[in-house]
Design a protein around this motif. Structure first.
Motif, PDB file in Angstrom:
ATOM      1  N   GLY A  22      37.710  61.616  25.461  1.00 41.90           N
ATOM      2  CA  GLY A  22      38.687  61.557  24.382  1.00 41.90           C
ATOM      3  C   GLY A  22      40.110  61.825  24.839  1.00 41.90           C
ATOM      4  O   GLY A  22      41.066  61.571  24.120  1.00 41.90           O
ATOM      5  N   THR A  23      40.278  62.302  26.061  1.00 43.70           N
ATOM      6  CA  THR A  23      41.605  62.589  26.579  1.00 43.70           C
ATOM      7  C   THR A  23      42.255  61.288  27.020  1.00 43.70           C
ATOM      8  O   THR A  23      41.734  60.588  27.865  1.00 43.70           O
ATOM      9  CB  THR A  23      41.517  63.548  27.786  1.00 43.70           C
ATOM     10  OG1 THR A  23      40.845  64.725  27.377  1.00 43.70           O
ATOM     11  CG2 THR A  23      42.894  63.896  28.302  1.00 43.70           C
ATOM     12  N   ALA A  24      43.394  60.982  26.413  1.00 49.08           N
ATOM     13  CA  ALA A  24      44.095  59.755  26.766  1.00 49.08           C
ATOM     14  C   ALA A  24      44.980  59.996  27.972  1.00 49.08           C
ATOM     15  O   ALA A  24      45.637  61.024  28.079  1.00 49.08           O
ATOM     16  CB  ALA A  24      44.935  59.292  25.584  1.00 49.08           C
ATOM     17  N   ASN A  58      56.856  59.741  19.041  1.00 48.59           N
ATOM     18  CA  ASN A  58      56.458  61.061  18.539  1.00 48.59           C
ATOM     19  C   ASN A  58      57.682  61.865  18.129  1.00 48.59           C
ATOM     20  O   ASN A  58      58.755  61.737  18.726  1.00 48.59           O
ATOM     21  CB  ASN A  58      55.704  61.840  19.625  1.00 48.59           C
ATOM     22  CG  ASN A  58      54.375  61.212  19.980  1.00 48.59           C
ATOM     23  OD1 ASN A  58      53.759  60.514  19.190  1.00 48.59           O
ATOM     24  ND2 ASN A  58      53.931  61.454  21.193  1.00 48.59           N
ATOM     25  N   TYR A  85      53.853  56.728  27.548  1.00 50.76           N
ATOM     26  CA  TYR A  85      53.142  56.639  26.263  1.00 50.76           C
ATOM     27  C   TYR A  85      51.645  56.822  26.456  1.00 50.76           C
ATOM     28  O   TYR A  85      51.131  56.768  27.563  1.00 50.76           O
ATOM     29  CB  TYR A  85      53.426  55.286  25.604  1.00 50.76           C
ATOM     30  CG  TYR A  85      52.858  54.111  26.372  1.00 50.76           C
ATOM     31  CD1 TYR A  85      51.615  53.584  26.045  1.00 50.76           C
ATOM     32  CD2 TYR A  85      53.548  53.535  27.437  1.00 50.76           C
ATOM     33  CE1 TYR A  85      51.087  52.513  26.759  1.00 50.76           C
ATOM     34  CE2 TYR A  85      53.032  52.475  28.143  1.00 50.76           C
ATOM     35  CZ  TYR A  85      51.797  51.961  27.792  1.00 50.76           C
ATOM     36  OH  TYR A  85      51.262  50.906  28.501  1.00 50.76           O
ATOM     37  N   GLU A  86      50.979  57.021  25.317  1.00 51.48           N
ATOM     38  CA  GLU A  86      49.518  57.088  25.279  1.00 51.48           C
ATOM     39  C   GLU A  86      49.023  56.173  24.177  1.00 51.48           C
ATOM     40  O   GLU A  86      49.678  56.041  23.135  1.00 51.48           O
ATOM     41  CB  GLU A  86      49.053  58.517  24.994  1.00 51.48           C
ATOM     42  CG  GLU A  86      49.337  59.483  26.118  1.00 51.48           C
ATOM     43  CD  GLU A  86      48.814  60.877  25.831  1.00 51.48           C
ATOM     44  OE1 GLU A  86      48.245  61.117  24.746  1.00 51.48           O
ATOM     45  OE2 GLU A  86      48.972  61.735  26.705  1.00 51.48           O
ATOM     46  N   LYS A  87      47.892  55.566  24.402  1.00 52.55           N
ATOM     47  CA  LYS A  87      47.276  54.699  23.403  1.00 52.55           C
ATOM     48  C   LYS A  87      46.236  55.502  22.630  1.00 52.55           C
ATOM     49  O   LYS A  87      45.334  56.086  23.228  1.00 52.55           O
ATOM     50  CB  LYS A  87      46.621  53.498  24.063  1.00 52.55           C
ATOM     51  CG  LYS A  87      46.115  52.478  23.086  1.00 52.55           C
ATOM     52  CD  LYS A  87      45.644  51.234  23.803  1.00 52.55           C
ATOM     53  CE  LYS A  87      45.235  50.175  22.798  1.00 52.55           C
ATOM     54  NZ  LYS A  87      44.854  48.926  23.464  1.00 52.55           N
ATOM     55  N   LYS A  88      46.415  55.552  21.306  1.00 48.77           N
ATOM     56  CA  LYS A  88      45.465  56.256  20.438  1.00 48.77           C
ATOM     57  C   LYS A  88      45.215  55.399  19.214  1.00 48.77           C
ATOM     58  O   LYS A  88      46.159  54.962  18.557  1.00 48.77           O
ATOM     59  CB  LYS A  88      46.029  57.607  19.978  1.00 48.77           C
ATOM     60  CG  LYS A  88      46.260  58.601  21.084  1.00 48.77           C
ATOM     61  CD  LYS A  88      46.851  59.876  20.520  1.00 48.77           C
ATOM     62  CE  LYS A  88      47.297  60.807  21.628  1.00 48.77           C
ATOM     63  NZ  LYS A  88      48.041  61.955  21.108  1.00 48.77           N
ATOM     64  N   ASP A  89      43.967  55.168  18.914  1.00 50.09           N
ATOM     65  CA  ASP A  89      43.569  54.396  17.733  1.00 50.09           C
ATOM     66  C   ASP A  89      44.282  53.053  17.658  1.00 50.09           C
ATOM     67  O   ASP A  89      44.718  52.610  16.593  1.00 50.09           O
ATOM     68  CB  ASP A  89      43.816  55.202  16.455  1.00 50.09           C
ATOM     69  CG  ASP A  89      43.038  56.500  16.421  1.00 50.09           C
ATOM     70  OD1 ASP A  89      41.902  56.511  16.938  1.00 50.09           O
ATOM     71  OD2 ASP A  89      43.553  57.500  15.895  1.00 50.09           O
ATOM     72  N   LYS A  91      47.218  52.223  18.685  1.00 48.70           N
ATOM     73  CA  LYS A  91      48.675  52.305  18.629  1.00 48.70           C
ATOM     74  C   LYS A  91      49.194  52.970  19.893  1.00 48.70           C
ATOM     75  O   LYS A  91      48.489  53.725  20.551  1.00 48.70           O
ATOM     76  CB  LYS A  91      49.134  53.104  17.409  1.00 48.70           C
ATOM     77  CG  LYS A  91      48.853  52.419  16.099  1.00 48.70           C
ATOM     78  CD  LYS A  91      49.436  53.216  14.953  1.00 48.70           C
ATOM     79  CE  LYS A  91      49.166  52.514  13.630  1.00 48.70           C
ATOM     80  NZ  LYS A  91      49.768  53.230  12.514  1.00 48.70           N
ATOM     81  N   SER A  95      55.887  59.650  24.379  1.00 48.42           N
ATOM     82  CA  SER A  95      56.180  61.066  24.594  1.00 48.42           C
ATOM     83  C   SER A  95      57.497  61.257  25.353  1.00 48.42           C
ATOM     84  O   SER A  95      58.165  62.267  25.187  1.00 48.42           O
ATOM     85  CB  SER A  95      55.042  61.739  25.362  1.00 48.42           C
ATOM     86  OG  SER A  95      54.807  61.077  26.586  1.00 48.42           O
TER      87      SER A  95
END
Length: 102
Positions: A22-24, A58, A85-89, A91, A95
């Motif tokens: 779960g860690t992006a 963010n 950046y990070e990809k979550k869901d 999107k 940061s």
């Protein structure tokens, strides 16, 4: 010595794997700003290959222009940026934005 049942060890191992999955991982892109929508905390960047990427910035993102801390509203179209950046869901969440205006 305390001995735990095998099912407890298996549950702990599974929880660890799920937590790590779960860690992006942060990614980075370099390109030019196409659109800045500061009131919606959105940013569109075009990379060197012409691919456009839309980001959600963010609230606590670190934004700098010429090595000075700034706000998203201070960035303009055609500014060259490096976006972390990070990809979550599905999107892309920013940061860090580092910009050098030419």
């Amino acid at each position: 010595m305390v001995r735990l049942p095998k099912w407890v060890l298996m549950a702990l191992a599974l929880a660890l794997l799920v937590g790590l999955a779960g860690t992006a991982a942060a990614a980075e892109i370099k390109g030019k700003i196409k659109i800045v929508t500061a009131d919606k905390n959105e940013l569109v960047v075009t990379d060197k290959d012409g691919k456009e990427m839309k980001f959600q910035v963010n609230e606590d993102a670190k934004i700098s222009l010429a090595d000075k801390e700034t706000k998203l509203a201070d960035l303009k179209a055609d500014d060259e940026v490096t976006v972390t950046y990070e990809k979550k869901d599905g999107k892309l969440f920013v940061s860090i934005i580092r910009s050098e205006r030419k």
